[in-house]
Design a protein around this motif. Structure first.
Motif, mmCIF file in Angstrom:
data_model
loop_
_atom_site.group_PDB
_atom_site.id
_atom_site.type_symbol
_atom_site.label_atom_id
_atom_site.label_comp_id
_atom_site.label_asym_id
_atom_site.label_seq_id
_atom_site.Cartn_x
_atom_site.Cartn_y
_atom_site.Cartn_z
ATOM 1 N N LEU A 46 46.213 29.114 30.450
ATOM 2 C CA LEU A 46 45.194 30.250 29.416
ATOM 3 C C LEU A 46 43.511 29.994 30.926
ATOM 4 O O LEU A 46 43.087 31.006 31.226
ATOM 5 N N ARG A 47 43.420 28.721 30.949
ATOM 6 C CA ARG A 47 42.447 28.613 32.239
ATOM 7 C C ARG A 47 42.543 29.384 33.907
ATOM 8 O O ARG A 47 42.019 29.783 33.970
ATOM 9 N N ARG A 48 43.490 29.346 33.822
ATOM 10 C CA ARG A 48 43.918 29.721 35.228
ATOM 11 C C ARG A 48 43.932 31.698 34.876
ATOM 12 O O ARG A 48 43.474 31.974 35.979
ATOM 13 N N ARG A 49 44.326 32.143 33.601
ATOM 14 C CA ARG A 49 44.304 32.983 33.439
ATOM 15 C C ARG A 49 42.824 34.067 33.781
ATOM 16 O O ARG A 49 42.787 34.557 34.704
ATOM 17 N N LEU A 50 42.088 33.169 32.616
ATOM 18 C CA LEU A 50 40.839 33.390 32.460
ATOM 19 C C LEU A 50 40.199 33.015 33.897
ATOM 20 O O LEU A 50 39.128 34.154 33.977
ATOM 21 N N LEU A 51 39.710 32.190 34.615
ATOM 22 C CA LEU A 51 39.319 32.119 35.740
ATOM 23 C C LEU A 51 39.712 33.084 36.161
ATOM 24 O O LEU A 51 38.583 34.885 37.357
ATOM 25 N N GLY A 52 41.293 33.723 36.723
ATOM 26 C CA GLY A 52 41.384 34.669 37.690
ATOM 27 C C GLY A 52 40.378 35.781 36.872
ATOM 28 O O GLY A 52 40.437 37.173 37.883
ATOM 29 N N LEU A 53 40.632 36.229 36.120
ATOM 30 C CA LEU A 53 39.725 37.363 34.904
ATOM 31 C C LEU A 53 38.700 37.140 35.472
ATOM 32 O O LEU A 53 38.008 38.017 35.621
ATOM 33 N N CYS A 54 37.783 36.484 35.257
ATOM 34 C CA CYS A 54 36.249 36.097 35.189
ATOM 35 C C CYS A 54 35.977 36.643 36.754
ATOM 36 O O CYS A 54 34.773 37.112 37.052
ATOM 37 N N VAL A 55 36.796 35.795 37.851
ATOM 38 C CA VAL A 55 36.249 36.425 38.878
ATOM 39 C C VAL A 55 37.084 37.945 39.468
ATOM 40 O O VAL A 55 35.145 37.941 39.876
ATOM 41 N N ALA A 56 37.508 38.257 39.196
ATOM 42 C CA ALA A 56 37.763 40.084 39.558
ATOM 43 C C ALA A 56 36.584 40.533 38.866
ATOM 44 O O ALA A 56 35.900 41.965 39.142
ATOM 45 N N LEU A 57 36.154 40.076 37.253
ATOM 46 C CA LEU A 57 35.167 40.401 36.056
ATOM 47 C C LEU A 57 33.584 40.779 37.442
ATOM 48 O O LEU A 57 33.270 41.653 37.860
ATOM 49 N N ALA A 58 33.527 39.471 37.810
ATOM 50 C CA ALA A 58 32.717 39.102 38.817
ATOM 51 C C ALA A 58 32.447 39.924 39.814
ATOM 52 O O ALA A 58 31.094 40.492 40.103
ATOM 53 N N GLN A 59 32.913 40.710 40.293
ATOM 54 C CA GLN A 59 33.195 41.155 41.855
ATOM 55 C C GLN A 59 33.593 42.580 41.276
ATOM 56 O O GLN A 59 33.577 43.389 42.094
ATOM 57 N N ALA A 60 33.526 43.019 40.308
ATOM 58 C CA ALA A 60 34.072 44.473 40.187
ATOM 59 C C ALA A 60 32.592 45.346 40.315
ATOM 60 O O ALA A 60 33.003 46.821 40.352
ATOM 61 N N ASP A 61 31.314 45.137 40.438
ATOM 62 C CA ASP A 61 30.544 45.250 40.871
ATOM 63 C C ASP A 61 30.117 45.666 41.933
ATOM 64 O O ASP A 61 29.189 45.758 42.895
ATOM 65 N N GLU A 62 30.904 44.748 42.708
ATOM 66 C CA GLU A 62 30.746 44.911 44.039
ATOM 67 C C GLU A 62 29.753 44.221 44.539
ATOM 68 O O GLU A 62 28.954 43.714 46.243
ATOM 69 N N PHE A 63 29.363 43.333 43.631
ATOM 70 C CA PHE A 63 28.305 41.744 43.967
ATOM 71 C C PHE A 63 28.036 40.878 42.597
ATOM 72 O O PHE A 63 28.317 41.176 42.224
ATOM 73 N N VAL A 64 28.056 39.662 44.071
ATOM 74 C CA VAL A 64 28.828 38.604 42.419
ATOM 75 C C VAL A 64 27.030 37.850 42.603
ATOM 76 O O VAL A 64 26.544 37.071 43.943
ATOM 77 N N ALA A 65 26.858 37.921 41.064
ATOM 78 C CA ALA A 65 24.897 37.418 41.652
ATOM 79 C C ALA A 65 25.075 36.168 41.292
ATOM 80 O O ALA A 65 26.366 35.464 41.027
#
Length: 142
Positions: free
Chosen positions: A92-111
């Motif tokens: 779950l940690r690995r899957r969630l990290l992948g989701l969070c990384v992709a979510l952070a990149q969704a707006d094409e800018f990682v704050a």
């Protein structure tokens, strides 16, 4: 902040919410990404439950005064540690990290604040190795 049962869909969704709200706002592109990728289903929630959890998370942040400066992570180290500790299952940690990384990149800018949440997840969960692809081609020596 309230606590959720270890490895529960709600605990996982809150880590996603931490990422989405770290910079002080939830970008419409992030919400679109959540919908397009059926993230609620991946977490074992209905869409309305995920959105309700996100809204509750935002209310909690406002109540405890965490949204002060969107340029820095709005969560202290202790809060991040407590929230990350609710996720114990390695898969779950690995899957969630992948989701969070992709979510952070969704707006094409990682704050910077989003990055701080991602780094906290990597550190608290011991996933430094997950950030390095083992299937990347080797560089030819010259």
């Amino acid at each position: 902040m309230r606590s959720y049962p270890t490895d529960s869909p709600q605990a996982a969704a809150r880590i996603l919410a931490l990422t989405a709200t770290a910079d002080g706002l939830v970008d419409p592109a992030e919400l679109d990404w959540i919908d397009q990728h059926g993230v609620h289903q991946a977490l074992g929630l209905s869409r309305s439950s995920l959105l309700a959890l996100l809204a509750a998370h935002i209310r909690e942040l406002r109540e405890v005064g965490h949204w002060v400066d969107p340029d820095i992570c709005p969560f202290d180290e202790r809060t991040l540690a407590d929230l990350m500790a609710e996720i114990q299952d390695p898969a779950l940690r690995r899957r969630l990290l992948g989701l969070c990384v992709a979510l952070a990149q969704a707006d094409e800018f990682v704050a910077e604040a989003e990055s701080a949440v991602l780094v906290a997840a990597v550190e608290h969960w011991g996933l430094q190795h997950a950030m390095v692809r083992t299937d990347a081609p080797a560089l030819a020596s010259g």
